[in-house]
Design a protein around this motif. Structure first.
Motif, short mmCIF file in Angstrom:
data_model
loop_
_atom_site.label_atom_id
_atom_site.label_comp_id
_atom_site.label_asym_id
_atom_site.label_seq_id
_atom_site.Cartn_x
_atom_site.Cartn_y
_atom_site.Cartn_z
N LEU A 299 0.83 -1.21 0.00
CA LEU A 299 0.00 0.00 0.00
C LEU A 299 0.86 1.26 0.00
N ILE A 300 1.94 1.20 0.78
CA ILE A 300 2.82 2.37 0.85
C ILE A 300 3.47 2.62 -0.52
N SER A 301 3.93 1.55 -1.19
CA SER A 301 4.53 1.74 -2.54
C SER A 301 3.50 2.28 -3.52
N PHE A 302 2.29 1.76 -3.43
CA PHE A 302 1.20 2.20 -4.31
C PHE A 302 0.98 3.72 -4.13
N CYS A 303 0.96 4.16 -2.86
CA CYS A 303 0.76 5.58 -2.58
C CYS A 303 1.94 6.40 -3.10
N LYS A 304 3.16 5.85 -2.94
CA LYS A 304 4.36 6.60 -3.38
C LYS A 304 4.30 6.88 -4.87
N LYS B 33 2.71 4.79 8.17
CA LYS B 33 2.32 3.49 8.75
C LYS B 33 0.95 3.11 8.26
N VAL B 34 0.74 1.79 8.16
CA VAL B 34 -0.59 1.29 7.80
C VAL B 34 -1.00 0.29 8.87
N GLU B 35 -2.19 0.45 9.40
CA GLU B 35 -2.69 -0.52 10.38
C GLU B 35 -3.98 -1.13 9.84
N PHE B 36 -4.04 -2.46 9.80
CA PHE B 36 -5.27 -3.10 9.33
C PHE B 36 -6.24 -3.24 10.50
N VAL B 37 -7.49 -2.88 10.26
CA VAL B 37 -8.52 -2.98 11.31
C VAL B 37 -9.74 -3.69 10.74
N GLU B 38 -10.57 -4.23 11.64
CA GLU B 38 -11.78 -4.96 11.21
C GLU B 38 -12.81 -3.99 10.63
N GLU B 39 -12.94 -2.83 11.30
CA GLU B 39 -13.89 -1.81 10.82
C GLU B 39 -13.44 -0.45 11.31
N LEU B 40 -14.00 0.60 10.69
CA LEU B 40 -13.66 1.96 11.10
C LEU B 40 -14.72 2.46 12.08
N PRO B 41 -14.30 3.29 13.06
CA PRO B 41 -15.32 3.83 13.98
C PRO B 41 -16.26 4.78 13.23
N ARG B 42 -17.56 4.67 13.51
CA ARG B 42 -18.53 5.48 12.78
C ARG B 42 -19.54 6.12 13.73
N SER B 43 -20.12 7.23 13.30
CA SER B 43 -21.19 7.87 14.07
C SER B 43 -22.49 7.14 13.79
N ALA B 44 -23.56 7.56 14.49
CA ALA B 44 -24.85 6.87 14.34
C ALA B 44 -25.37 6.94 12.91
N ILE B 45 -24.96 7.96 12.16
CA ILE B 45 -25.47 8.08 10.79
C ILE B 45 -24.50 7.44 9.79
N GLY B 46 -23.40 6.89 10.32
CA GLY B 46 -22.49 6.14 9.45
C GLY B 46 -21.27 6.92 8.99
#
Ligand code: ATP
Length: 503
Positions: free
Chosen positions: A454-459, A470-483
């Motif tokens: 991903l970093i090379s792709f961005c470069k 840095k890249v961190e893989f997560v299960e999901e992103l935090p979201r508000s009630a409306i998404g």
């Protein structure tokens, strides 16, 4: 006509027997909604509700939200739709600020009703079809001017703010959308999907109230989950207008793609707004749903102000459209000084812009100037043709050694990588540069991606200072009630990790 309930009443008198709403197997005509509003009005009067008072509703989307709102408006009051899942602390702060006559909760939420009553505010239970359990409200409350609704902002950048909207603001909002989105039809020719939470301005104004004012029926869903039910409702009710946020559009697309369904024949248009819509999702949705996706940009304080750039050649991510009729705009720097160029913080003035936050002079002074200009807090660019591109929120810009990085630009690049579902980029503290970009990435199911890919792709696609360190893989992103993605939660996480390392 200058009041929302009068316009709705007039529609009802002209077409009393046409369908007005569909909810859980029940259909109501306009007359039936009118009669439900009569019953709510009578209950409110006997509870002591009077002109200028505020009634809080805390319930999922259902006919009662509409019937109660109409009843409150007829009595000259203000409706305040709040998120029933907002949490006790927010609720306490909201009730303290709003001084409501009472709070109406849905049948089954008796525990919430008791919690509200323990704070000294009467609460009553309402069925989804608007039958109210008898109650008595508070008397001797200070009255406010002729406000139709008070909305809470989404709380993406901090504590939600209370935004008062007048009848004029609300009607202007609806008429501007009608004039701008010319594919919207009138008088029963369209069927809308009311699935966006009605406690948010976008859901309340455009999904719930707009069909009542323009005179077409709506299919009400209490929630967009499970997405399969939302899709089933679109096909079975022959929905023609969907108004949604990107998260809902993505969920609908997933179901349609997974089930290999043909695009719904009935669909006439989709309006997507409230948060950035990435180009890949935009294109996927147009392919799977078979209609143009109009992108709308707006804020609780003035929604909506721009929209509909979908059908242009050379469309770019984030490019929304021209500013709607009747709005004045200015570009300013972060200190509020007027700018000459075509990029800066967007300030607005216009017919649906609120005049300030409810009982919050300090917050009002921070975002409104003495001439009624409102600071959106969004950095935008005007392209040569007058089309507006939202670059990012002012507060989310990452400053890397003096250079500005718009997280949205980096997120768009990351999202175009094969196997990436979505990404959020925030600044993480850095000794030399002040801060540097860090990416939180959610992968598609089964995808195998390495951070260095991903970093090379961005470069290859971005200036060096914009590339995530840095890249961190997560299960999901935090979201508000409306998404909406809550970047501030990720930023706070990074800051606390940094502080932890230093300690
Ligand atoms: P808070 O004001 O409490 O921090 P919020 O700004 O998310 O929350 P809303 O009024 O719901 O409250 O959202 C308005 C914001 O949503 C805009 O300022 C903008 O940043 C974002 N937004 C809305 N529509 C779009 C869009 N089409 N593209 C990009 N961003 C959008």
């Amino acid at each position: 006509m200058s009041r929302v309930e009068q316009v709705i009443k007039e529609r009802c008198e002209v077409y009393p027997d046409s369908p007005c709403l569909f909810f859980e197997g029940v259909t109501w005509t306009r007359r039936e909604l009118d009669q439900a509003a009569d019953r709510c009005e009578a209950s409110l009067v006997s509870a002591g509700f009077t002109v200028g008072q505020r009634l809080v509703t805390m319930m999922p989307n259902c006919p009662a939200v509409l019937a109660l709102s109409i009843a409150v408006w007829r009595l000259g009051g203000t409706v305040v739709p709040l998120n029933a899942k907002a949490g006790r602390e927010l609720l306490g702060a909201a009730l303290g600020l709003l001084d409501p006559f009472a709070v109406m909760v849905m049948t089954g939420m008796e525990e919430l009703a008791s919690a509200i009553e323990s704070q000294g505010v009467p609460a009553s239970v309402v069925s989804p079809f608007g039958e109210i359990t008898p109650f008595s409200g508070r008397t001797g409350l200070p009255e406010s001017e002729d406000l139709a609704v008070i909305f809470a902002t989404s709380g993406t950048t901090g504590m939600p703010k209370a935004v008062p909207i007048t009848h004029r603001n609300l009607l202007n909002n609806i008429c501007t959308v009608k004039d701008h989105v010319t594919t919207l039809r009138e008088d029963g020719e369209d069927i809308a999907l009311n699935v966006l939470p009605n406690f948010h301005t976008f859901g309340f104004c455009l999904s719930g109230t707009l069909p009542l004012v323009l005179g077409y029926p709506q299919v009400i869903l209490p929630s967009f989950l499970p997405p399969a039910r939302t899709v089933e409702a679109i096909y079975s009710h022959k929905v023609s207008v969907i108004i949604a946020v990107p998260t809902i559009v993505a969920l609908i697309c997933e179901v349609v793609a997974r089930s290999n369904m043909a695009p719904p024949d009935s669909l006439n248009m989709v309006v997507c707004g409230g948060a950035p819509l990435d180009l890949r999702l935009h294109q996927r949705a147009e392919r799977l749903l078979g209609v143009p996706i109009h992108e709308g940009y707006g804020l609780t304080e003035c929604s909506p102000v721009v929209g509909a750039a979908h059908d242009r050649a050379g469309f770019r991510p984030g490019q929304i459209g021209p500013v709607m009729e009747g709005y004045e705009i200015q570009l300013r720097d972060r200190e509020g000084k007027l700018l000459e160029g075509n990029e800066g913080v967007l300030w607005l003035r216009g017919p649906s812009v609120t005049s300030g936050y409810f009982r919050s002079p300090e917050a009002t002074a921070q975002r409104f100037d003495k001439d009624g200009w409102f600071n959106t807090g969004d950095v935008i660019r005007f392209d040569e043709d007058g089309y507006l591109t939202v670059l990012d929120r002012d507060t989310d810009i990452i400053i890397v050694g003096g250079f500005n990085v718009y997280p949205q630009e980096v997120e768009n690049v990351l999202a175009s990588f094969q196997g990436v579902k979505e990404a959020a980029v925030v600044g993480t503290p850095h000794g030399l540069s002040g801060e540097v970009p860090k990416a939180f990435v959610v992968l598609q199911e089964g995808a195998s991606v390495e951070p260095r890919d991903l970093i090379s792709f961005c470069k290859e696609r971005l200036s060096h200072y914009k590339v995530p360190r840095k890249v961190e893989f997560v299960e999901e992103l935090p979201r508000s009630a409306i998404g909406k993605v809550l970047r501030r939660t990720l930023r706070d996480l990074e800051r606390s990790r940094f502080a932890g390392k230093k300690a």
